[in-house]
Design a protein around this motif. Sequence first.
Motif, PDB file in Angstrom:
ATOM      1  N   GLY B  48       0.820  -1.213   0.000  1.00  0.00           N
ATOM      2  CA  GLY B  48       0.000   0.000   0.000  1.00  0.00           C
ATOM      3  C   GLY B  48       0.850   1.258   0.000  1.00  0.00           C
ATOM      4  N   ARG B  51       2.001   1.726  -3.483  1.00  0.00           N
ATOM      5  CA  ARG B  51       0.888   2.259  -4.289  1.00  0.00           C
ATOM      6  C   ARG B  51       0.736   3.769  -4.069  1.00  0.00           C
ATOM      7  N   GLY B 108      -7.089  -2.568  -4.849  1.00  0.00           N
ATOM      8  CA  GLY B 108      -6.282  -1.509  -5.463  1.00  0.00           C
ATOM      9  C   GLY B 108      -6.814  -1.128  -6.835  1.00  0.00           C
ATOM     10  N   GLY B 126      -3.430  -2.064  -9.133  1.00  0.00           N
ATOM     11  CA  GLY B 126      -3.847  -3.177  -8.292  1.00  0.00           C
ATOM     12  C   GLY B 126      -2.793  -4.271  -8.248  1.00  0.00           C
ATOM     13  N   THR B 129       0.296  -3.126  -6.249  1.00  0.00           N
ATOM     14  CA  THR B 129      -0.006  -3.079  -4.812  1.00  0.00           C
ATOM     15  C   THR B 129       0.048  -4.495  -4.229  1.00  0.00           C
TER      16      THR B 129
END
Lengths: 212, 212, 212
Positions: B48, B51, B108, B126, B129
């Motif tokens: 995360g 991301r 994500g 996504g 992540t």
Amino acid sequence: MTAAVLYEILQLAGILAFAISGALVGVRRGLDILGVIVVGSFTGVGGGILRDMLLGVHPPVSFTHWPNLAVAVAGSLAVFFVHPGITRIRYFEVVFDAFGLGLFTANGAAIAFASGQTPLTAILVGTITAIGGGVIRDVLVNTVPGVLTRELYAVSAILGAGIAVGVVALGGSETLATVIGGACAIVLRLASRKLGWHLPKPRMRETPATGA
Amino acid sequence: MTAAVLYEILQLAGILAFAISGALVGVRRGLDILGVIVVGSFTGVGGGILRDMLLGVHPPVSFTHWPNLAVAVAGSLAVFFVHPGITRIRYFEVVFDAFGLGLFTANGAAIAFASGQTPLTAILVGTITAIGGGVIRDVLVNTVPGVLTRELYAVSAILGAGIAVGVVALGGSETLATVIGGACAIVLRLASRKLGWHLPKPRMRETPATGA
Amino acid sequence: MTAAVLYEILQLAGILAFAISGALVGVRRGLDILGVIVVGSFTGVGGGILRDMLLGVHPPVSFTHWPNLAVAVAGSLAVFFVHPGITRIRYFEVVFDAFGLGLFTANGAAIAFASGQTPLTAILVGTITAIGGGVIRDVLVNTVPGVLTRELYAVSAILGAGIAVGVVALGGSETLATVIGGACAIVLRLASRKLGWHLPKPRMRETPATGA
């Protein structure tokens, strides 16, 4: 052919060269087809993503400009199906890596300098963009990165970035800077390997003086 | 239970699953209690954070939203005290890793697509992540990341992200997209391991033709 | 000497300490002069670059404030030419690493807290800044990072960051916070090594109960 098209081609050529070098490492390590695509793609676009994170470009260009990823995936796939035998594969890894290194260092430095950064910052951005993809590749497959062990690797990157900045400073286009700086870096890197040029290594005293 | 609460629970479940997988690796490697917490926490919140760095969210959500880190630390601590014996630990690593992978990739991608990114960018966000946490874990303990070697790992992540984007495109909520996309990714990943599905590997010529 | 000068000196001292620890590892691994400079410099400025990426400072301070890189390169060069023999080099690695750890964790936490972040975020920023450089160094040379294996490493970083936040909360300057928090972290880290303090390790059942 317009300047913009030539410029795009140079950028994609750098991505393709790095992706091929990464995919070759993946093939040599016996990864499956998707593993080869993953390591090839990360090597191809990873340096640019790192550059965009450092410069605050969100999301990174390779996430939104699809040709970057398409070229990296296509190059990796091509390597999966057509690649040299085991005895020659390391040679091709080095050659494609040198082309990626040269194109990325010169292009990254030229972009950064043209956008108003100082020469020092521009050279750092170019060098890190160029070295980044290779470091990601080598860390992924669990090897000491080539930048620490290969002949004149970082020297070639810094030289190419410096020449590219010089070309832009003298009024040349970013495309011209990429071509000239990139060519110098590629030639120096491959010549240093061919001729076995090394920088000096530290002298280690295996039997140090008492209390040293 | 409101949608917001369910949504928060899904996010924390992904962090918990990855943290447990990381802590299990730490236990297997014989790290001390803080080493287990560090590798577990980085695995849980690392994807995360990556991301957020890619998307320009400063500082990353896990730095300011304390439940993320609390769940990751609690999961790691629990693993330190209660964990399977050495012969079963790798199995649990894989299962919890699959749950983290599925929840993160779908969540994500759904967030990114709902916030206006293109489908390609959303799937990339996504996937990265989801893969990011596992790569951080494996690089920290000095192994080749599972994404390069595990059965259908990246395929599962891409599929889950794609399905999540499809659910949102058809009008579903991000929560629904996370559940459906995540479930598909988890099932595919675990089935591929159970059934030994592999993608093709490159054919290496050990004795290459002359001059090849 | 004004506060600003003392503050700059403390920051450069942290960079220098980490750069020396990185360069010593490079020398021990037999890298050439540029490899030593690369690993030393990345170790010296890497943690700060990671912090700036997390906090959204673009480009990172070390790219634009030339003394940071100059100090890192100079320290690496000095180590290349003057370093202890092979039997003592690991000891110096640990000592300089401890000084870098302490200065960075306290300084990073103090800056973040003084700029309005919560105590939790400030401690995380300090800890990650301090640990980041060492992780980059260890991943580059392909070792399991010291944060996972060294005695009370992360504990020392978290403690130093917490004390620094406390000093600022009580009205102390960032410089004072760096000195006090840093000293506590350095002393705890070096004492734990000297005295062999360890945190508990997991109990692994080599012959697990049936079905466990």
